[in-house]
Design an enzyme around this catalytic site. Structure first.
Site, short mmCIF file in Angstrom:
data_model
loop_
_atom_site.label_atom_id
_atom_site.label_comp_id
_atom_site.label_asym_id
_atom_site.label_seq_id
_atom_site.Cartn_x
_atom_site.Cartn_y
_atom_site.Cartn_z
N ARG A 104 0.05 -0.41 0.84
CA ARG A 104 -1.30 -0.89 1.08
C ARG A 104 -1.68 -1.84 -0.04
O ARG A 104 -1.64 -1.47 -1.21
CB ARG A 104 -2.23 0.33 1.10
CG ARG A 104 -3.51 0.10 1.81
CD ARG A 104 -4.25 1.40 1.93
NE ARG A 104 -4.64 1.95 0.64
CZ ARG A 104 -5.68 2.73 0.47
NH1 ARG A 104 -6.42 3.08 1.50
NH2 ARG A 104 -5.99 3.19 -0.71
N THR A 108 -6.91 -5.91 -0.57
CA THR A 108 -7.41 -6.01 0.81
C THR A 108 -7.37 -4.68 1.56
O THR A 108 -8.00 -4.53 2.61
CB THR A 108 -6.55 -7.01 1.61
OG1 THR A 108 -5.22 -6.45 1.71
CG2 THR A 108 -6.47 -8.35 0.93
N ASP A 200 -3.26 9.70 -5.34
CA ASP A 200 -2.23 8.87 -4.71
C ASP A 200 -0.99 9.73 -4.42
O ASP A 200 -0.30 10.18 -5.33
CB ASP A 200 -1.86 7.70 -5.63
CG ASP A 200 -0.95 6.70 -4.91
OD1 ASP A 200 -1.38 5.55 -4.72
OD2 ASP A 200 0.17 7.10 -4.51
N ASP A 203 2.45 8.46 -5.80
CA ASP A 203 2.57 8.59 -7.25
C ASP A 203 2.74 10.05 -7.66
O ASP A 203 3.51 10.38 -8.56
CB ASP A 203 1.32 8.02 -7.93
CG ASP A 203 1.33 6.49 -7.95
OD1 ASP A 203 2.40 5.89 -7.73
OD2 ASP A 203 0.25 5.90 -8.17
O1 LIG Z 1 -4.66 4.72 5.73
P1 LIG Z 1 -4.41 3.65 4.70
O2 LIG Z 1 -5.67 3.08 4.14
O3 LIG Z 1 -3.45 2.61 5.17
O4 LIG Z 1 -3.76 4.38 3.44
C1 LIG Z 1 -2.78 5.35 3.55
C2 LIG Z 1 -1.48 4.85 3.00
O5 LIG Z 1 -1.59 4.70 1.58
C3 LIG Z 1 -0.54 5.46 0.97
O6 LIG Z 1 0.59 4.69 0.78
P2 LIG Z 1 0.67 3.61 -0.41
O7 LIG Z 1 0.20 2.27 0.06
O8 LIG Z 1 0.01 4.17 -1.62
O9 LIG Z 1 2.22 3.47 -0.63
P3 LIG Z 1 3.22 4.51 -1.31
O10 LIG Z 1 3.46 5.61 -0.30
O11 LIG Z 1 4.44 3.70 -1.58
O12 LIG Z 1 2.57 5.03 -2.56
C4 LIG Z 1 -0.31 6.57 1.96
O13 LIG Z 1 0.91 7.23 1.76
C5 LIG Z 1 -0.41 5.88 3.28
O14 LIG Z 1 0.79 5.24 3.69
O1 LIG Z 2 -6.43 8.85 -1.01
C1 LIG Z 2 -5.44 8.14 -0.77
C2 LIG Z 2 -5.53 6.98 0.03
C3 LIG Z 2 -4.40 6.26 0.27
N1 LIG Z 2 -3.23 6.65 -0.27
C4 LIG Z 2 -3.14 7.76 -1.03
O2 LIG Z 2 -2.04 8.10 -1.50
N2 LIG Z 2 -4.23 8.47 -1.27
MG LIG Z 3 0.74 5.30 -2.94
#
Ligand SMILES: O=P(O)(O)OC[C@H]1O[C@H](OP(=O)(O)OP(=O)(O)O)[C@H](O)[C@@H]1O
Ligand SMILES: O=c1cc[nH]c(=O)[nH]1
Ligand SMILES: [Mg+2]
Length: 209
Positions: A104, A108, A200, A203
Site C-alpha cells: 500500500r 495515496t 502493521d 512489520d
Molecule cells: O486494506 P488496505 O488499506 O489496502 O490495507 C491493508 C493492506 O496493508 C497491509 O499490507 P502492507 O501494504 O503494509 O504490505 P506488507 O504486507 O508488505 O507489510 C496489509 O497486510 C494489507 O495487505
Molecule cells: O492497520 C493496518 C492497516 C494496514 N496494514 C496493516 O498492517 N495494518
Molecule cells: Mg505492512
C-alpha cells in the site's frame, strides 16, 4: 448480498487479544497468527460439500463422509498474508498456494502490485484470499480483481481484523465474495491504520520497521 461472518469462537478471540498486544514479539506473533488462521480455516470451509463413502473398519463397513472433490487455492497477499498460510495448510494440506504481491503506497494508500504467481487451474479452484488486515479494502479488492481477470470464479476473503470501511469497499466491488473476519474494529486513522487494530501486520510478523 455477500456474507460477512465474524468468527467469535473463544479460542480465536483469546488469541486475537494476544496478537493485538504491543508487547507480543515477532516469534509469538507469528505463532499466534498461524494458530488463529488454522482455527478460522475450520469455519471458512464449513460449506464444503460432503459425499458418502464406505470404509472398511476392523469391525464392519461404515458409511462415512469425505469432502467431495474440492480443489482449494490459498492466495496470501504479500507480505503479511504469508503469516496465515501454514496454519491453513495444516487443515487443508492439499491446497495449492498462489501469491499476489501488493503493498500500500503510504501517501495515496492505493495498492501497488509487484508480484503475481498463481496455480494454472485457478478457475477450477475454491480460492481463499488471506491477509491479516482489511483496512481501506484497496489491497483485497485489487487482489480479487486480479484473480477474476485470470479466470477465478469462486473466491472467499479471510482476514483477522477489518475496518468497516474495508468491508464496505470489498462488498461494493465484489458482491459475490463472502468475507470472514475475527473482528470488526472501529475505524481507520489518518494514516489508514485500523483503530485499535494491531499495528502493521507485516512489520510485526517479520520484525521490520
Ligand atoms: O486494506 P488496505 O488499506 O489496502 O490495507 C491493508 C493492506 O496493508 C497491509 O499490507 P502492507 O501494504 O503494509 O504490505 P506488507 O504486507 O508488505 O507489510 C496489509 O497486510 C494489507 O495487505
Ligand atoms: O492497520 C493496518 C492497516 C494496514 N496494514 C496493516 O498492517 N495494518
Ligand atoms: Mg505492512
Amino acid at each position: 448480498m455477500p456474507k460477512l461472518q465474524v468468527l467469535d469462537h473463544p479460542l480465536i478471540q483469546h488469541k486475537l487479544s494476544l496478537i493485538r498486544d504491543e508487547e507480543t514479539g515477532s516469534k509469538e506473533f507469528r505463532a499466534l497468527v498461524e494458530e488463529v488462521s488454522m482455527l478460522m480455516a475450520y469455519e471458512v470451509t464449513r460449506d464444503f460439500p460432503l459425499q458418502e463413502i464406505e470404509v472398511k473398519t476392523p469391525v464392519a463397513i461404515a458409511k462415512s463422509k469425505v469432502i467431495a472433490g474440492r480443489k482449494v487455492g490459498l492466495v496470501p497477499i504479500l507480505r503479511a498474508g504469508l503469516g496465515m498460510v501454514d496454519g491453513m495448510l495444516r487443515l487443508i494440506p492439499a491446497a495449492k498456494v498462489g501469491h499476489v504481491g501488493l503493498y500500500r503506497d503510504p501517501e495515496t494508500l492505493m495498492p501497488v502490485e509487484y508480484y503475481c504467481k498463481l496455480p494454472p487451474d485457478i478457475a477450477e479452484r475454491d480460492l481463499i484470499v488471506i491477509d491479516p488486515m482489511l483496512a481501506t479494502g484497496g489491497s483485497a479488492a485489487a487482489a480479487i480483481t486480479f484473480l477474476k481477470e485470470r479466470g477465478a470464479k469462486n473466491i472467499k476473503l479471510m482476514c483477522l481484523i477489518a475496518a468497516p470501511e474495508g468491508i464496505a469497499a470489498v462488498q461494493s466491488a465484489h458482491d459475490d465474495v463472502d468475507i470472514f473476519v475475527a473482528a470488526v474494529d472501529e475505524c481507520l486513522n489518518d494514516h489508514g491504520y485500523i483503530v485499535p487494530g494491531l499495528g502493521d501486520a507485516g512489520d510485526r510478523l517479520f520484525g521490520t520497521k
